[in-house]
Design an enzyme around this catalytic site. Structure first.
Site, PDB file in Angstrom:
ATOM      1  N   PRO A  36       0.775  -1.180   0.174  1.00  0.00           N
ATOM      2  CA  PRO A  36      -0.108   0.074   0.073  1.00  0.00           C
ATOM      3  C   PRO A  36       0.685   1.088  -0.007  1.00  0.00           C
ATOM      4  CG  PRO A  36      -0.412  -1.203   1.833  1.00  0.00           C
ATOM      5  CD  PRO A  36       0.830  -1.937   1.314  1.00  0.00           C
ATOM      6  N   ASP A  37       0.263   2.273  -0.489  1.00  0.00           N
ATOM      7  CA  ASP A  37       0.937   3.551  -0.635  1.00  0.00           C
ATOM      8  C   ASP A  37       1.056   4.130   0.852  1.00  0.00           C
ATOM      9  OD1 ASP A  37       1.595   6.172  -0.829  1.00  0.00           O
ATOM     10  OD2 ASP A  37       0.694   6.342  -2.996  1.00  0.00           O
ATOM     11  N   PHE A  38       2.252   4.464   1.150  1.00  0.00           N
ATOM     12  CA  PHE A  38       2.457   4.949   2.286  1.00  0.00           C
ATOM     13  C   PHE A  38       1.432   6.241   2.660  1.00  0.00           C
ATOM     14  CE2 PHE A  38       6.019   2.522   2.449  1.00  0.00           C
ATOM     15  CZ  PHE A  38       6.730   2.634   3.524  1.00  0.00           C
ATOM     16  N   ARG A  39       1.426   7.215   1.928  1.00  0.00           N
ATOM     17  CA  ARG A  39       0.519   8.268   2.038  1.00  0.00           C
ATOM     18  C   ARG A  39      -1.007   8.355   1.748  1.00  0.00           C
ATOM     19  NH1 ARG A  39       4.624  11.625   3.656  1.00  0.00           N
ATOM     20  NH2 ARG A  39       6.687  10.451   3.548  1.00  0.00           N
ATOM     21  N   GLN A  99      12.467   6.286  -3.991  1.00  0.00           N
ATOM     22  CA  GLN A  99      11.948   6.728  -2.770  1.00  0.00           C
ATOM     23  C   GLN A  99      11.695   5.686  -2.117  1.00  0.00           C
ATOM     24  OE1 GLN A  99       9.451  10.541  -2.755  1.00  0.00           O
ATOM     25  NE2 GLN A  99       9.039   9.554  -4.498  1.00  0.00           N
ATOM     26  N   ASN A 100      11.647   4.333  -2.769  1.00  0.00           N
ATOM     27  CA  ASN A 100      10.877   3.394  -2.216  1.00  0.00           C
ATOM     28  C   ASN A 100      11.900   2.547  -1.159  1.00  0.00           C
ATOM     29  OD1 ASN A 100       8.421   3.966  -3.409  1.00  0.00           O
ATOM     30  ND2 ASN A 100       8.897   2.374  -5.108  1.00  0.00           N
ATOM     31  N   ASP A 142      11.407  -0.840  -0.361  1.00  0.00           N
ATOM     32  CA  ASP A 142      10.875  -2.104  -0.474  1.00  0.00           C
ATOM     33  C   ASP A 142      11.886  -2.884  -1.246  1.00  0.00           C
ATOM     34  OD1 ASP A 142      10.314  -1.569  -3.258  1.00  0.00           O
ATOM     35  OD2 ASP A 142       8.373  -0.947  -2.860  1.00  0.00           O
ATOM     36  N   HIS A 145      15.967   7.036   0.386  1.00  0.00           N
ATOM     37  CA  HIS A 145      15.470   6.912   1.618  1.00  0.00           C
ATOM     38  C   HIS A 145      15.984   5.658   2.202  1.00  0.00           C
ATOM     39  CE1 HIS A 145      11.989   9.806   0.400  1.00  0.00           C
ATOM     40  NE2 HIS A 145      13.257  10.354   0.776  1.00  0.00           N
ATOM     41  N   CYS A 169      23.330  -0.849  14.577  1.00  0.00           N
ATOM     42  CA  CYS A 169      22.857  -0.364  16.079  1.00  0.00           C
ATOM     43  C   CYS A 169      22.672   1.184  16.055  1.00  0.00           C
ATOM     44  CB  CYS A 169      23.906  -0.530  16.997  1.00  0.00           C
ATOM     45  SG  CYS A 169      23.838  -0.097  18.752  1.00  0.00           S
ATOM     46  N   ASN A 196       1.975   8.376 -14.094  1.00  0.00           N
ATOM     47  CA  ASN A 196       1.550   8.595 -12.899  1.00  0.00           C
ATOM     48  C   ASN A 196      -0.236   8.726 -12.800  1.00  0.00           C
ATOM     49  OD1 ASN A 196       2.109   8.647 -10.039  1.00  0.00           O
ATOM     50  ND2 ASN A 196       1.416  10.697  -9.921  1.00  0.00           N
TER      51      ASN A 196
HETATM   52 ZN   LIG Z   1      25.642  -0.961  19.531  1.00  0.00          ZN
END
Ligand SMILES: [Zn+2]
Length: 395
Positions: free
Chosen positions: A51-54, A124-125, A127, A144, A152, A240
Site C-alpha cells: 500500500p502507498d504510505f501516504r 524513494q521506495n 521495498d 531513503h 545499532c 502517474n
Molecule cells: Zn551497539
C-alpha cells in the site's frame, strides 16, 4: 486506451516530435537518447500489493495509526523507535524484501538497463523491488535507504544481514551484540540526513537525456527537486495516476496518466520491446519467498499474486494480521523494555540490562500474557489492546 495524456505546455516541443507515446518511443531508440534517469515512488509498487504510505484510506500510515502510535509518522521517528521499536519491526515484517513480487514497471527499469540506456534509478521506495527485478545495484540510488544493511542506533556498528533477516522474519527485535542498543535497517528516518552517495550523484542529472518519473507525488523534498536538475533539452515523462509538480510546463514534458504498469506496456509495445518486458517480468515470478511459518507463507504468496491496489479486503487482512502480531510482540517486549528503561534511568550511557547482549526478545502469543496484567474476563484480544494502551500511557 488505458491511459490519457495530461495537460501540456502550449509551446511546440523541441526534442520530441510530438508529445505522445510514438514520439517518445522514437526518441528512446534514437542516437540522441543515451542517459536515461528514473525517479520512482510508491505508486509503482501498489500493484505489487504494497500500500502507498501516504494514501489516507489504504496507506500504511493510516493502517499504522490503528497500532496505537501517537501519530502514524512516529513509526519513522528515531526518538519514538528508541522508546518503542515494535511498530517499526511490525512494519518491517510486512514489507520485508522477498514478500512481494516486482511489478512490470520495475521490470521496465531493468529493460532500460539491458538496452544499455539506464544511467541511474532514484527511488524513494524502501521495498527493494528494483533490486529484486534485476536492476543492477550500481544503477540504483535508494534516496531513503533500504533494508539491505542495518546498524545499532547507539554505537552505529553494523549488524549481520542474515541475523537481521532472521529477526524480522521471526518478528523479534534485534539488539546490538556490543551495547544492546536496538538495531535498525538503514532506512532514512525523519530528521536523518540523506545518504551521501545520493547527494554526490546529483550533478550527473545535468547529463540526462531522458527523465522518467513514475508513481510519485513529488511532494517529498529534497527528492522532488531532482526533477528540476536536468537541462531544458531533456524530456521529462511523468507516468502517474495524476499530474504532479510542474511536469507539463516544459515544452518537452510528456504526461501519461493512468496505471503505471499499463502505460509501461503501451510504451514497450510501441518500442517493439513487449516480449522483452514480459520475459524480464516472468523472471521475477520465483522471487517471492515464503514466510518462516508455512501457513502464513501460503497466505502471503496468495496476497502477492492478487492485484490488491484496489482490493480493500486484502489490506484489511494485512492490517488484522499486523495487529495480531503487534499485540503478541508488545507482550513479549514489555518485560525487556521495562527492564531496559529502568536501568537506563540509572545510567543512561551504559546498558546494564540483565538481558545478555545479543539475546533476542522471544515472541509469545498474546494468550500467554501474565494473569496479573490480564483481567480474567477479558478476551485475549481485549487484553492485548489494553496492554498496548497501557504501554502508550507509560511512554
Ligand atoms: Zn551497539
Amino acid at each position: 486506451m488505458s491511459f490519457r495524456y495530461g495537460k501540456h505546455d502550449s509551446r511546440k516541443p523541441k526534442v520530441l516530435k510530438r508529445r505522445d507515446i510514438p514520439s517518445l518511443a522514437k526518441y528512446i531508440k534514437s542516437e540522441r537518447c543515451k542517459n536515461v534517469f528514473f525517479m520512482i515512488g510508491a505508486g509503482i509498487s501498489t500493484s505489487a500489493g504494497i500500500p502507498d504510505f501516504r494514501s489516507p484510506k489504504t496507506g500504511l500510515y493510516a493502517n499504522l495509526a490503528r497500532l496505537n502510535l501517537p501519530h502514524p509518522e512516529a513509526v519513522f521517528e528515531i526518538g519514538f523507535f528508541r522508546r518503542n521499536p515494535v511498530p517499526f519491526y511490525t512494519l518491517a515484517h510486512e514489507l520485508y524484501p522477498g514478500k512481494f513480487r516486482p511489478t512490470l514497471s520495475h521490470s521496465f527499469i531493468r529493460l532500460i538497463a539491458e538496452k544499455g540506456l539506464l544511467h541511474t534509478c532514484y527511488t524513494q521506495n524502501i521495498d527493494t523491488l528494483e533490486r529484486r527485478a534485476g536492476v543492477p545495484e550500481d544503477k540504483i540510488i535508494e534516496a531513503h535507504g533500504s533494508f539491505a544493511t542495518q546498524r545499532c542506533i547507539d554505537c552505529r556498528k553494523p549488524f549481520d544481514d542474515a541475523l537481521m533477516k532472521e529477526h524480522i522474519m521471526a518478528k523479534k527485535i534485534a539488539k546490538c551484540p556490543h551495547c544492546s542498543g536496538y538495531v535498525k535497517p538503514d532506512i532514512v528516518f525523519f530528521g536523518e540526513g540523506l545518504p551521501p552517495h545520493f547527494i554526490n550523484s546529483l550533478n550527473s542529472l545535468l547529463d540526462a537525456d531522458l527523465l522518467i518519473i513514475m508513481g510519485t507525488s513529488l511532494t517529498v523534498h529534497p527528492f522532488a527537486s531532482l526533477a528540476e536538475i536536468p537541462p531544458q533539452s531533456c524530456p521529462r515523462v511523468l507516468i502517474n495516476m495524476e499530474p504532479v509538480g510542474d511536469i507539463g510546463d516544459n515544452p518537452d514534458d510528456l504526461l501519461l496518466l493512468g496505471q503505471c504498469d499499463q502505460i509501461v506496456e503501451e510504451l514497450c509495445k510501441e518500442l517493439g520491446w513487449h516480449d522483452d518486458l514480459q520475459r524480464l517480468w516472468a523472471d521475477t515470478e520465483g522471487s517471492v519467498i515464503s514466510d518462516t511459518q508455512p501457513e502464513e507463507g501460503k497466505e502471503k504468496e496468495g496476497a502477492a499474486k492478487k492485484d490488491s491496489a484496489e482490493d480493500k479486503g486484502n489490506v484489511d487482512d494485512a492490517l488484522a494480521e499486523a495487529e495480531a502480531r503487534l499485540a503478541a510482540l508488545v507482550v513479549a517486549e514489555k518485560e525487556v523494555l521495562g527492564e531496559k528503561d529502568t536501568k537506563a534511568e540509572e545510567n543512561p550511557t551504559t546498558s546494564t540490562s540483565t538481558v545478555a547482549p545479543g539475546v533476542v526478545v522471544e515472541e509469545k502469543p498474546a494468550t500467554t500474557s501474565s494473569p496479573s496484567t490480564t483481567p480474567s474476563q477479558a478476551t485475549p484480544e481485549e487484553a492485548s489492546k489494553k496492554e498496548v494502551a497501557e504501554k502508550e500511557q507509560k511512554l
